[in-house]
Scaffold this active site. Structure first.
Site, short mmCIF file in Angstrom:
data_model
loop_
_atom_site.label_atom_id
_atom_site.label_comp_id
_atom_site.label_asym_id
_atom_site.label_seq_id
_atom_site.Cartn_x
_atom_site.Cartn_y
_atom_site.Cartn_z
N HIS A 155 0.86 -1.18 0.00
CA HIS A 155 0.00 0.00 0.00
C HIS A 155 0.89 1.23 0.00
CE1 HIS A 155 -3.77 2.18 1.12
NE2 HIS A 155 -2.91 3.02 1.67
N HIS A 201 0.05 3.27 11.81
CA HIS A 201 1.19 4.16 11.68
C HIS A 201 1.07 5.33 12.64
CE1 HIS A 201 -1.91 5.97 9.12
NE2 HIS A 201 -1.26 7.11 9.17
N GLU A 251 -3.23 14.78 10.91
CA GLU A 251 -4.17 14.42 9.85
C GLU A 251 -5.61 14.69 10.30
OE1 GLU A 251 -3.49 10.30 9.07
OE2 GLU A 251 -1.34 10.55 8.71
N HIS A 254 -6.22 12.82 13.85
CA HIS A 254 -5.13 12.04 14.43
C HIS A 254 -3.90 12.94 14.43
CE1 HIS A 254 -7.81 8.88 12.57
NE2 HIS A 254 -7.85 8.61 13.87
N HIS A 265 -2.46 5.39 14.89
CA HIS A 265 -3.83 5.16 14.41
C HIS A 265 -3.77 4.20 13.24
CE1 HIS A 265 -2.15 8.69 12.35
NE2 HIS A 265 -2.90 8.38 11.31
#
Length: 451
Positions: A304, A347, A353, A377, A383
């Protein structure tokens, strides 16, 4: 032949360029547009006498000696000094600027809110602004603020500009019209608009009630991200950004202008509409962009990619590669990576964010993150997917899968985002959000090869 059209009382140019009526294509282009033939001087910016008795005036968005100055020459019925009078302070208690730190509000944590609800109160673009987070310092022109807007009423003979910031507007429901000095932008969900610092405008409700998100950028202007090895295609293409053609109104009517300056609001009374630019040329102008034109790129074999691959716009900081703000879009796309955990992995990083849901379901949080909702976050807080998303992705059949009916975004900044008092005490905070990770199981037992 030059023809004109009436829109919201303004006379708009019918500029025969591009394929979208009322708009010119391109991002950061040098544009020129006029409503009346010959209103725009040719070959020079400041003739001794402008045609039609207009006044020439420059609007600058950068220092004069910038590597690529951003400026627009306007030819208007009155110079802007006639749209400014003595100012008085006014209070807009829910419209906040950084720094805005409250000791009774804890910003450290993983947070999520339900959509901020509409009320019965009539709300304009200014009175309906609800600041959720602030970051940096508006006085030193670094950082940002994230807002939710609730709008039910058109601004009547009232106008606004921010001397502090550029505004990135992300509608979630309803339709708004931004009647600006440089033209008219009609905006609906799945589109965004960029309103430059210092641009004066009136906000009208076309279809209400309207709700959406605003990223207020105190720092360097938003620009298209460097594509590096991606090359010239995909992501957001410059031609899909639309800048309005010139439009003006010549109305003698008592009007109010509100200015946001260093986080404070000031009001002045004038005797006419300030939307009186008959012609303009330059590269400092508002624009809009249809998010459905964003062409995502991604992994086509394994792993990803970082969310930076989905950046629509970035506002640079003084540190190369680290943004003051990134505007990131998660929209419909195909997932095809083999032997890969496809949702975002767990991560924590140096960026803060703030996410908003425009419509549909977000793949890492299938429950609770609803259209109109927000999550935060903050920097260096862990999170990632909730338990259901983790289990589903870990055991899924990894054939090609269309991630459909989804559009979420992220305002990401290198600064910590501090909750406002509204976000911490009045907005519909989901107190149990942290519980979405409590059922994650310990799977390790020391057995080799266990998955």
């Amino acid at each position: 032949m030059n023809t004109q059209a009436q829109v919201s009382g303004l006379t708009r140019a019918a500029t025969p360029m591009g394929t979208t009526e009322g708009y010119m294509p391109g991002f950061g282009n040098d544009f020129e547009t006029e409503v009346l033939p010959g209103a725009l001087p040719q070959g020079m910016n400041s003739p001794q006498k402008c045609n039609y008795g207009l006044y020439g005036e420059q609007l600058s968005g950068t220092a004069f000696t910038d590597v690529r100055p951003e400026r627009t020459w306007c030819y208007r019925i009155r110079p802007s000094v006639k749209h400014s009078n003595r100012y008085r302070r006014v209070e807009l208690p829910y419209f906040r600027s950084a720094p805005d730190i409250h000791p009774e509000v804890t910003s450290l944590g993983q947070y999520r809110w339900d959509p901020v609800p509409h009320t019965d109160a009539p709300l304009t673009w200014l009175t309906g602004m609800r600041t959720m987070t602030t970051a940096g310092d508006v006085n030193t022109q670094v950082g940002m603020a994230a807002h939710v807007y609730l709008v039910t009423e058109t601004m009547q003979d009232a106008y606004f500009y921010s001397a502090d910031s550029e505004m990135l507007v992300v509608p979630q429901e309803g339709q708004l019209r931004f009647a600006t000095e440089l033209g008219i932008i009609d905006l609906e969900p799945k589109e965004i608009a960029i309103l430059p610092r210092g641009l004066l405008y009136r906000v009208e409700v076309l279809d209400g009630p309207a709700r959406g998100f605003v990223c207020e950028n105190y720092g360097q202007k938003f620009e298209l991200p460097g594509r590096g090895p991606i090359g010239a295609n995909c992501m957001a293409n410059p031609r899909d950004f639309k800048t309005p053609v010139a439009a003006f109104e010549d109305r003698e009517v008592p009007s109010t202008v509100t200015v946001k300056w260093c986080g404070q609001f000031h009001e002045t009374q004038i005797g006419q509409s300030p939307l009186d630019v008959v012609a303009w040329h330059g590269n400092y102008a508002p624009c809009k962009y249809d998010l459905r034109n964003y062409c995502p790129v991604g992994a086509i074999l394994f792993d990803h990619p970082d969310p930076s691959i989905f950046t629509v716009l970035t506002a640079p900081s003084g540190q190369p590669g680290t943004a003051n703000i990134d505007f990131v879009l998660f929209r419909e796309r195909w997932m095809v990576a083999e032997d890969t955990f496809r949702p975002p992995w767990y991560h924590k990083n140096i960026m803060s964010e703030l996410m908003g849901n425009i419509y549909g379901q977000y793949d890492a949080k299938p429950q609770g993150f609803v259209p109109g909702g927000i999550s935060l976050h903050n920097m260096m807080l862990p999170h990632g997917p909730d338990r259901d998303a983790f289990e589903k992705a870990s055991n899924a059949n990894l054939g090609p899968d269309k991630l459909d009916n989804t559009m979420s975004f992220m305002f990401e900044t290198r600064f910590p985002q501090h909750l406002t008092r509204f976000a911490g005490t009045e907005a519909p905070l989901q107190d149990d959000y942290i519980d979405c990770w409590k059922d994650i199981e310990k799977k390790f037992d020391g057995t080799p090869g266990r998955k």
